[in-house]
Design an enzyme around this catalytic site. Structure first.
Site, PDB file in Angstrom:
ATOM      1  N   LYS A  16      10.644 -15.553  43.136  1.00 10.89           N
ATOM      2  CA  LYS A  16      11.402 -16.392  42.199  1.00 10.89           C
ATOM      3  C   LYS A  16      12.919 -16.360  42.438  1.00 10.89           C
ATOM      4  O   LYS A  16      13.614 -17.316  42.112  1.00 10.89           O
ATOM      5  CB  LYS A  16      11.119 -15.968  40.748  1.00 10.89           C
ATOM      6  CG  LYS A  16       9.731 -16.358  40.260  1.00 10.89           C
ATOM      7  CD  LYS A  16       9.567 -15.997  38.795  1.00 10.89           C
ATOM      8  CE  LYS A  16       8.206 -16.399  38.281  1.00 10.89           C
ATOM      9  NZ  LYS A  16       8.041 -16.124  36.848  1.00 10.89           N
ATOM     10  N   ASP A  44       9.855 -21.100  32.522  1.00 12.43           N
ATOM     11  CA  ASP A  44       9.213 -19.973  31.824  1.00 12.43           C
ATOM     12  C   ASP A  44       9.750 -19.798  30.401  1.00 12.43           C
ATOM     13  O   ASP A  44       8.983 -19.670  29.443  1.00 12.43           O
ATOM     14  CB  ASP A  44       9.456 -18.659  32.583  1.00 12.43           C
ATOM     15  CG  ASP A  44       8.532 -18.487  33.775  1.00 12.43           C
ATOM     16  OD1 ASP A  44       7.425 -19.059  33.766  1.00 12.43           O
ATOM     17  OD2 ASP A  44       8.924 -17.772  34.716  1.00 12.43           O
TER      18      ASP A  44
END
Ligand code: NAP
Length: 284
Positions: free
Chosen positions: A72, A108
């Site tokens: 990420k 997220d």
């Protein structure tokens, strides 16, 4: 499904390991449901192959992809631009092939807050919120909470220096306070919402709890980002102690739904996405 898929109908997730990912199931069901001839695949990409994998996806001209652990952060250097939220969080979980290049987003935190809002409504802004943990998930969650106007967020972490660093990183968003665990514990009864963003309690270490359930404020919401198990020991105990509880499936579905919309322009059927995930996890 047709074998003559165009590259722009292809999507996927890169991570390592990714065999356990529920994203292919959730997105492929949704493509089918929407009548779209598209396909989503989980690509297991070793860290040393990340650059090649990203360049390969770009060269093929897919429409977008998700990024999961451990890529990420590293993936950001191979993209053409970052959305403001992804820049602030310092991590990307969704990449979109746009007119002006390959742009990284982080869905997220927003996915999480959308699920939390179903419990809190407008009281989120004035709630006293405790976030346990200072890793990638905490960054995304706190950033989104403050983006939604949460004014009083306390942050605590086993390694306190990381909580302090995160407080500093998000200083441009008002109202975040880092507290050592012992001090935050003494204030347990003052929090309206307690959010566990650590991996404590996740399978296979399901006996562990991230926070005591004694002295919870009446009506407190205890929320765990974990969805394996669906109800962690901490959520079970907190519920017995009278708390309202929320697990991590809403966050998982939420982040996927926002990514789906960014890629396709279509708002997915989130209830169906939730059902597909719950069925796979053995829930109702
Ligand atoms: P991460 O960056 O590795 O951070 C892990 C965090 O957990 C750190 O704050 C770490 O504290 C803490 N921690 C780990 N073991 C601990 C222990 N034994 N005692 C106390 N604290 C401990 O991981 P992440 O990406 O933030 O993910 C964290 C959790 O969120 C995982 O369970 C993951 O499955 C979940 N998650 C769920 C979703 C969803 O869609 N529902 C999405 C993302 C993540 P230190 O700093 O002291 O090491």
């Amino acid at each position: 499904m047709s074998c003559l898929l165009h590259a722009e109908s292809l999507y996927g997730v890169i991570g390592h390991p990714v065999g356990h990912s529920l994203s292919p199931l959730m997105h492929n069901d949704q493509f089918q449901h929407q009548g779209m001839p598209s396909f989503y695949h989980a690509f297991d990409v070793l860290p040393q192959h990340l650059e090649e994998a990203v360049q390969g996806l770009k060269a093929l001209g897919v429409s977008g992809f998700n990024v999961t652990v451990p890529h990420k952060i590293e993936v950001m250097q191979y993209l053409d631009g970052l959305d403001e939220e992804a820049r602030l969080i310092g991590a990307v979980n969704t990449v979109v092939n746009e007119e002006n290049g390959w742009i990284g987003y982080n869905t997220d935190g927003e996915g999480y807050v959308q699920s939390l809002l179903t419990k809190t409504g407008d009281m989120l802004r004035d709630a006293d919120i405790l976030v346990i943990g200072a890793g990638g998930a905490a960054r995304a969650v706190i950033s989104a909470l403050t983006g939604h106007g949460a004014k009083r967020v306390t942050l605590t972490n086993r390694t306190f220096s990381k909580a302090e660093a995160l407080q500093e990183r998000l200083a441009e968003r008002a109202g975040i306070r880092a507290l050592p665990t012992e001090e935050a514990e003494k204030e347990t009864s003052s929090f309206d919402i307690i959010i566990n963003t650590t991996s404590v309690g996740m399978s296979p270490h399901t006996e562990n709890m991230p926070w005591p359930v004694e002295n919870l404020k009446p009506g407190c919401i205890c929320s765990d980002l974990i969805y394996n198990p669906l109800k962690t020991k901490w959520l079970q105990e907190a519920q017995k102690a009278g708390a309202d509880i929320l697990n991590g499936t809403g966050m998982f579905v939420g982040q996927g739904a926002i990514a789906f919309q960014k890629w396709t322009g279509i708002h997915p059927d989130t209830e169906r996405m939730h059902d597909v995930v719950m069925k796979q996890l053995g829930g109702n």
